[in-house]
Scaffold this active site. Structure first.
Site, PDB file in Angstrom:
ATOM      1  N   GLU A   1       0.866  -1.181   0.000  1.00 49.35           N
ATOM      2  CA  GLU A   1       0.000   0.000   0.000  1.00 49.35           C
ATOM      3  C   GLU A   1       0.909   1.240   0.000  1.00 49.35           C
ATOM      4  OE1 GLU A   1      -1.789   0.123   3.843  1.00 49.35           O
ATOM      5  OE2 GLU A   1      -2.632   2.122   3.556  1.00 49.35           O
TER       6      GLU A   1
ATOM      7  N   ASP B   1      14.154  -2.821  13.441  1.00 46.27           N
ATOM      8  CA  ASP B   1      15.050  -1.847  12.792  1.00 46.27           C
ATOM      9  C   ASP B   1      14.425  -0.453  12.921  1.00 46.27           C
ATOM     10  OD1 ASP B   1      17.133  -0.740  11.371  1.00 46.27           O
ATOM     11  OD2 ASP B   1      16.564  -1.585   9.429  1.00 46.27           O
TER      12      ASP B   1
HETATM   13  P1  ADP Z   1      14.889   0.102   1.742  1.00 47.80           P
HETATM   14  O1  ADP Z   1      14.395  -1.271   2.122  1.00 47.80           O
HETATM   15  O2  ADP Z   1      15.605   0.110   0.444  1.00 47.80           O
HETATM   16  O3  ADP Z   1      15.644   0.803   2.851  1.00 47.80           O
HETATM   17  P2  ADP Z   1      12.431   1.472   2.407  1.00 47.80           P
HETATM   18  O4  ADP Z   1      11.385   0.443   2.639  1.00 47.80           O
HETATM   19  O5  ADP Z   1      13.015   2.116   3.611  1.00 47.80           O
HETATM   20  O6  ADP Z   1      13.563   0.939   1.440  1.00 47.80           O
HETATM   21  O7  ADP Z   1      11.802   2.598   1.472  1.00 47.80           O
HETATM   22  C1  ADP Z   1      12.503   3.690   0.972  1.00 47.80           C
HETATM   23  C2  ADP Z   1      11.756   4.983   1.281  1.00 47.80           C
HETATM   24  O8  ADP Z   1      10.453   4.936   0.705  1.00 47.80           O
HETATM   25  C3  ADP Z   1      11.553   5.125   2.795  1.00 47.80           C
HETATM   26  O9  ADP Z   1      12.507   5.986   3.322  1.00 47.80           O
HETATM   27  C4  ADP Z   1      10.180   5.715   2.918  1.00 47.80           C
HETATM   28  O10 ADP Z   1      10.247   7.135   3.027  1.00 47.80           O
HETATM   29  C5  ADP Z   1       9.474   5.392   1.629  1.00 47.80           C
HETATM   30  N1  ADP Z   1       8.475   4.315   1.812  1.00 47.80           N
HETATM   31  C6  ADP Z   1       8.690   3.056   2.266  1.00 47.80           C
HETATM   32  N2  ADP Z   1       7.563   2.332   2.259  1.00 47.80           N
HETATM   33  C7  ADP Z   1       6.591   3.155   1.788  1.00 47.80           C
HETATM   34  C8  ADP Z   1       5.187   2.995   1.528  1.00 47.80           C
HETATM   35  N3  ADP Z   1       4.562   1.837   1.738  1.00 47.80           N
HETATM   36  N4  ADP Z   1       4.518   4.068   1.056  1.00 47.80           N
HETATM   37  C9  ADP Z   1       5.148   5.234   0.808  1.00 47.80           C
HETATM   38  N5  ADP Z   1       6.447   5.446   1.017  1.00 47.80           N
HETATM   39  C10 ADP Z   1       7.178   4.437   1.498  1.00 47.80           C
END
Ligand code: ADP
Length: 292
Positions: free
Chosen positions: A97, A200
């Site tokens: 989502e 984390d």
């Molecule tokens: P990684 O696993 O590469 O560290 P993340 O899951 O942290 O990636 O996602 C990268 C960035 O995208 C995060 O810093 C966050 O701001 C944004 N993000 C992560 N998940 C979502 C989501 N479901 N919806 C909107 N933005 C997201």
């Protein structure tokens, strides 16, 4: 996003919504350390997709999806819903989502602290989890143990120490310093039942949702000592006093918890040594010096 990734994305969405949608727009997002991330718009709405190479990080997204589902089933704090994950021709993808960011509401930190404490009351018979996952891009081992200290030494410190030694980042005299810590670990981790952890919880892994409430993401879930999550909140800061006050009101911490956090954080600091090196080893050694 390349053609293969787009097809994979549509396959995952089709499995979820039972109909084939069309992509209206794709926007790359910054912020992720490991994966490529995208905001996708289809006729059905907005989605968050992250991609990597399957052979570099086997089962990474499956583990992340299972972790998010476990946090979601506790139903204490917002998380992005898992739409699905898949692999095609070495392209791996996780679709979630899309969390529309919003302004933090007045109770943001109080609710966040209270909800994390409530999450930590979800327990299991043993420390660990029934599958391994990742911490950042490094493998995280979750072999079940009845005792937290044993789990911390064998599944958390041990693999990081081995990785650092194999990369010649530490030597046998450093390893001795880690061993000196073992007899005092029980002084820092009060005997408690395993807590369901985000795993984390640094400030890059929460967002303010459009509702103004905290939404946590990118977890490295396991049942562990809750001081591990609290330690992560302090590693790079960013969490307010209201968070800790509300946490304590809901699920009280030992009065010396701040001292224990330094010990808990040896694990994420060693993860940083192995990922980035640099000054992180100095931080670890400064802590270990106290336990000669
Ligand atoms: P990684 O696993 O590469 O560290 P993340 O899951 O942290 O990636 O996602 C990268 C960035 O995208 C995060 O810093 C966050 O701001 C944004 N993000 C992560 N998940 C979502 C989501 N479901 N919806 C909107 N933005 C997201």
């Amino acid at each position: 996003m390349n053609q293969l990734q787009q097809t994979l994305m549509l396959d995952i969405l089709e499995k979820y919504s039972k109909k084939r949608d069309k992509i209206i727009s794709i926007r790359p997002l910054s912020g992720g350390d490991i994966n490529q991330a995208f905001k996708i718009e289809t006729g059905e709405g907005f989605w968050f997709a992250k991609c990597n190479r399957a052979d570099s990080f086997p089962a990474m997204f499956e583990a992340e999806a299972k972790g998010l589902d476990l946090l979601g089933s506790a139903a204490e704090i917002l998380i992005p819903e898992v739409i699905g994950f898949g692999t095609h021709d070495n392209e791996s993808m996780l679709v979630l989502e899309f969390i529309q960011p919003g302004r933090e509401n007045a109770d943001f930190w109080t609710n966040f602290g209270r909800n994390m404490a409530r999450l930590h009351r979800h327990s299991s018979d043993e420390f660990g989890l029934d599958y391994d996952n990742y911490i950042g891009s490094l493998p995280q081992y979750n072999e079940n143990r009845a005792e937290w200290i044993e789990f911390f030494i064998q599944n958390r410190l041990g693999p990081q120490i081995k990785m650092a030694r194999d990369a010649f980042k530490i030597d046998s005299s450093d390893i001795k310093k880690f061993e000196n810590l073992h007899p005092v670990l029980a002084d820092f981790f009060p005997l408690e039942k395993p807590s369901l952890l985000h795993g984390d919880l640094w400030s890059g892994n929460y967002m303010s949702h459009s509702s103004g409430q905290a939404c946590i993401m990118d977890p490295a879930v396991y049942y562990g000592h809750r001081l591990m999550d609290l330690g992560m909140t302090k590693l790079f800061g960013g969490f307010t006093n209201e968070f800790y006050t509300a946490y304590n009101d809901e699920y009280q911490l030992d009065k010396n918890w701040i001292d224990s956090i330094e010990i808990a954080n040896i694990y994420p600091l060693m993860v940083h040594v192995n990922l980035f090196g640099g000054g992180y080893l100095g931080s670890v050694m400064r802590i270990l010096k106290k336990f000669k």
